[in-house]
Design a protein around this motif. Sequence first.
Motif, short mmCIF file in Angstrom:
data_model
loop_
_atom_site.label_atom_id
_atom_site.label_comp_id
_atom_site.label_asym_id
_atom_site.label_seq_id
_atom_site.Cartn_x
_atom_site.Cartn_y
_atom_site.Cartn_z
N ALA A 257 0.85 -1.19 0.00
CA ALA A 257 0.00 0.00 0.00
C ALA A 257 0.89 1.24 0.00
CB ALA A 257 -0.93 -0.01 1.21
N LEU A 258 1.67 1.37 -1.04
CA LEU A 258 2.70 2.41 -1.12
C LEU A 258 2.10 3.75 -1.54
CD1 LEU A 258 5.31 0.33 -3.15
CD2 LEU A 258 5.06 0.46 -0.65
N GLY A 259 2.70 4.82 -1.08
CA GLY A 259 2.33 6.13 -1.59
C GLY A 259 2.98 6.38 -2.94
N HIS A 260 2.50 7.43 -3.64
CA HIS A 260 3.04 7.69 -4.97
C HIS A 260 4.46 8.26 -4.94
CE1 HIS A 260 2.09 11.75 -3.92
NE2 HIS A 260 0.83 11.74 -4.32
N SER A 261 4.99 8.52 -3.73
CA SER A 261 6.33 9.08 -3.60
C SER A 261 7.35 8.10 -3.03
CB SER A 261 6.28 10.34 -2.72
OG SER A 261 5.47 11.33 -3.32
N ALA A 262 6.99 6.83 -2.93
CA ALA A 262 7.89 5.82 -2.36
C ALA A 262 8.91 5.37 -3.41
CB ALA A 262 7.08 4.63 -1.84
N ARG A 263 9.73 6.32 -3.85
CA ARG A 263 10.61 6.06 -4.99
C ARG A 263 11.67 5.01 -4.68
NH1 ARG A 263 11.21 12.53 -6.41
NH2 ARG A 263 9.29 12.70 -7.62
N ASP A 264 12.24 5.05 -3.48
CA ASP A 264 13.25 4.05 -3.14
C ASP A 264 12.63 2.66 -3.05
OD1 ASP A 264 11.78 4.76 -0.91
OD2 ASP A 264 13.50 5.25 0.35
N THR A 265 11.38 2.58 -2.63
CA THR A 265 10.70 1.28 -2.58
C THR A 265 10.41 0.78 -3.99
OG1 THR A 265 9.67 1.96 -0.50
CG2 THR A 265 8.80 -0.02 -1.55
N PHE A 266 10.03 1.68 -4.90
CA PHE A 266 9.85 1.28 -6.30
C PHE A 266 11.15 0.67 -6.84
CE2 PHE A 266 6.68 5.02 -6.86
CZ PHE A 266 5.67 4.27 -6.29
N SER A 478 0.77 8.47 -9.21
CA SER A 478 1.98 7.67 -9.29
C SER A 478 2.53 7.62 -10.72
CB SER A 478 1.69 6.24 -8.81
OG SER A 478 2.86 5.45 -8.87
N PRO A 479 3.85 7.66 -10.88
CA PRO A 479 4.44 7.53 -12.21
C PRO A 479 4.65 6.08 -12.64
CG PRO A 479 6.17 7.96 -10.63
CD PRO A 479 4.87 7.94 -9.84
N VAL A 480 4.19 5.14 -11.81
CA VAL A 480 4.36 3.71 -12.14
C VAL A 480 3.07 2.96 -11.84
CG1 VAL A 480 6.83 3.78 -11.56
CG2 VAL A 480 5.17 3.01 -9.84
N ARG A 481 2.97 1.79 -12.43
CA ARG A 481 1.94 0.82 -12.05
C ARG A 481 2.63 -0.51 -11.76
NH1 ARG A 481 -1.84 1.71 -15.54
NH2 ARG A 481 -3.25 2.70 -14.03
N ILE A 482 2.40 -1.04 -10.58
CA ILE A 482 2.93 -2.36 -10.23
C ILE A 482 1.91 -3.38 -10.73
CG2 ILE A 482 3.73 -3.84 -8.36
CD1 ILE A 482 4.14 -1.26 -6.68
N THR A 483 2.28 -4.16 -11.68
CA THR A 483 1.32 -5.02 -12.37
C THR A 483 0.79 -6.11 -11.43
OG1 THR A 483 3.12 -6.41 -13.21
CG2 THR A 483 2.35 -4.63 -14.62
N ARG A 484 -0.50 -6.42 -11.60
CA ARG A 484 -1.13 -7.47 -10.82
C ARG A 484 -2.14 -8.22 -11.69
NH1 ARG A 484 -4.69 -3.63 -6.64
NH2 ARG A 484 -6.42 -3.17 -8.08
N ASP A 485 -2.45 -9.45 -11.28
CA ASP A 485 -3.34 -10.30 -12.06
C ASP A 485 -4.77 -10.23 -11.52
OD1 ASP A 485 -3.34 -11.86 -9.74
OD2 ASP A 485 -1.94 -13.34 -10.54
N GLU A 486 -5.61 -11.14 -11.98
CA GLU A 486 -7.01 -11.13 -11.55
C GLU A 486 -7.16 -11.44 -10.06
OE1 GLU A 486 -9.21 -13.77 -14.02
OE2 GLU A 486 -9.08 -12.49 -15.80
N GLU A 487 -6.18 -12.08 -9.48
CA GLU A 487 -6.18 -12.35 -8.05
C GLU A 487 -5.55 -11.21 -7.26
OE1 GLU A 487 -7.71 -15.04 -6.58
OE2 GLU A 487 -8.46 -15.25 -8.64
N LEU A 488 -5.26 -10.11 -7.96
CA LEU A 488 -4.68 -8.88 -7.38
C LEU A 488 -3.27 -9.08 -6.85
CD1 LEU A 488 -7.80 -7.40 -5.54
CD2 LEU A 488 -7.17 -7.26 -7.95
N GLN A 489 -2.56 -10.09 -7.40
CA GLN A 489 -1.19 -10.38 -6.99
C GLN A 489 -0.22 -10.07 -8.13
OE1 GLN A 489 -0.74 -14.17 -4.66
NE2 GLN A 489 -2.90 -14.46 -5.18
N ALA A 502 0.66 2.23 -6.09
CA ALA A 502 0.77 1.06 -6.96
C ALA A 502 0.14 1.31 -8.33
CB ALA A 502 0.11 -0.14 -6.30
N GLY A 503 -0.53 2.46 -8.49
CA GLY A 503 -1.08 2.83 -9.79
C GLY A 503 -2.52 2.44 -10.00
N TYR A 504 -3.27 2.18 -8.91
CA TYR A 504 -4.64 1.70 -9.04
C TYR A 504 -5.67 2.62 -8.40
CZ TYR A 504 -2.39 -2.50 -10.69
OH TYR A 504 -1.63 -3.38 -11.43
#
Length: 529
Positions: A257-266, A478-489, A502-504
């Motif tokens: 549940a990252l914020g849009h500024s968690a650049r080091d975590t990205f 957010s400048p990114v989207r962390i991709t996830r599937d239908e199970e939200l993983q 996470a871009g959602y």
Amino acid sequence: MLRVPEIKLSLAQNERQLPEILSRTLGIRTDEIREWSIYKKSIDARKKDMISFVYSVDFQVDNEDKMLKRLSKKGVIKAESISFKYTPIAEKDSIRPVIVGTGPSGIFAGMVLAELGYNPILLERGKRVDDRVRDVEKFWETGILNTESNVQFGEGGAGTFSDGKLTTLIKDPRCRKVLEYFVEAGAPEDILYVNKPHIGTDILRRVVSNLRERIISLGGEVRFQAKVTDLIIRDGAVAGVVINGADELETDKVVLALGHSARDTFEMLYHSGIGIQQKAFSIGVRIEHPQEMISRSQYGELYTHPRLGAADYKLSGHFDNGRSAYTFCMCPGGTVVAAASEEGMTVTNGMSERARDRVNANAALLVNVTPEDFGSDHPLAGVEFQRCWERSAYEASGGSYKAPAQLVGDFLVDRTSKAFEGIEPSYKPGVVMTDLRKCLPPYVTETMKMAIIEFDKRLKGFARPDAVMTGVETRSSSPVRITRDEELQTNIKGLYPAGEGAGYAGGIISAAVDGIRVAEKIGNWKGGK
């Protein structure tokens, strides 16, 4: 309950008169109305001399089906609602899920998992809200930045220092559940029905603290200054997280549940092989006008009426250069705030308290940017694009956390501003008058000029020469989207990206709803009927 839309009250009429007006409108006796409540409330200001409030009202009567048949021609419908009741489930895994971040998506994922009996552990890199407020105020007063406790990082996420807006374009029925959680935690009850609900940053801080205490009372745990610096992955599945580069915490379910500024975590996620994509977002400035001007423009001569409050606006347009521009996160009676989270970079945002009683109104004036503008196909190129212009803004203001600013009149003719004229900038720790072309791409400033001229046609005074533009605003989403599937993983089993970072999502409500959806998926919850 039955629901009737389009019940109008003048400014002189009181909400206590609604049953009487309901009775007259529908042709039923007032004693037939057993209970009633406001479902929606908005302002109709299309005719400035006849401003009214428009209500949707829920009411209860005997012989509901018979009454519905009788009143359907008058727009009355059955007030259907979906129940989101989360109760402990009989069977669940013994390993506690971990939630990374305590912004809206993290808090509400934590709330639902706690109510389902999972005893979640919430990890927040920043501080609890009261300590965080002190760090932020110190930054605004002195320019001394704490890179782990600021407007972006800490309990409540970036929304804690905002207007506390609860508007959203999504139609998910969970939106109502989020509002109910807020009210239970001390938010004003009117957020349940006003058309443009807001809590205000002053009240939101207390609400966030109460939500945390509710999670803890249900068996959850919240750890502050607990930054997730790595993931433990085994056989394609998450097995734990590393906190502050040292401590390991075992888990098989992690909500990002990252914020849009968690650049080091990205960056950490990218190097861990997690799927990340570039995402379009917007950049621009904060523009300030007198709140009195905005309210007069929107409400006419009735703008001082105490029931109306500070007016807002929302403007957008698409222009000949192929770009779009729009106003975003408009803060009536608010302030422009310093929102940096990295050293040597200047970032702005807007904030209002519940009363919205400051002299100035402000809004982000933004222009869309796409991956084609980033200059690289690297998944994190959008982050570097943001950094480039934040660094330019820092340098344009003399290498301090003061912000570069320019008057609209000067901006429109490419003239460097020397001093403000009448409208005093609200940004702390202060502004340096300059030329904003130094800290924004040419296609952004070009589009902003066209937008200012066009928006002035719709909102009188928007292009007034002494309006102040303060740069730069780069964190609209957010400048990114962390991709996830239908199970939200993600491509790693047990890793669930959620919310705005996470871009959602794009705001408090949509981020909270996304966190709830992820929690429901983890709990295999089948309710909502």
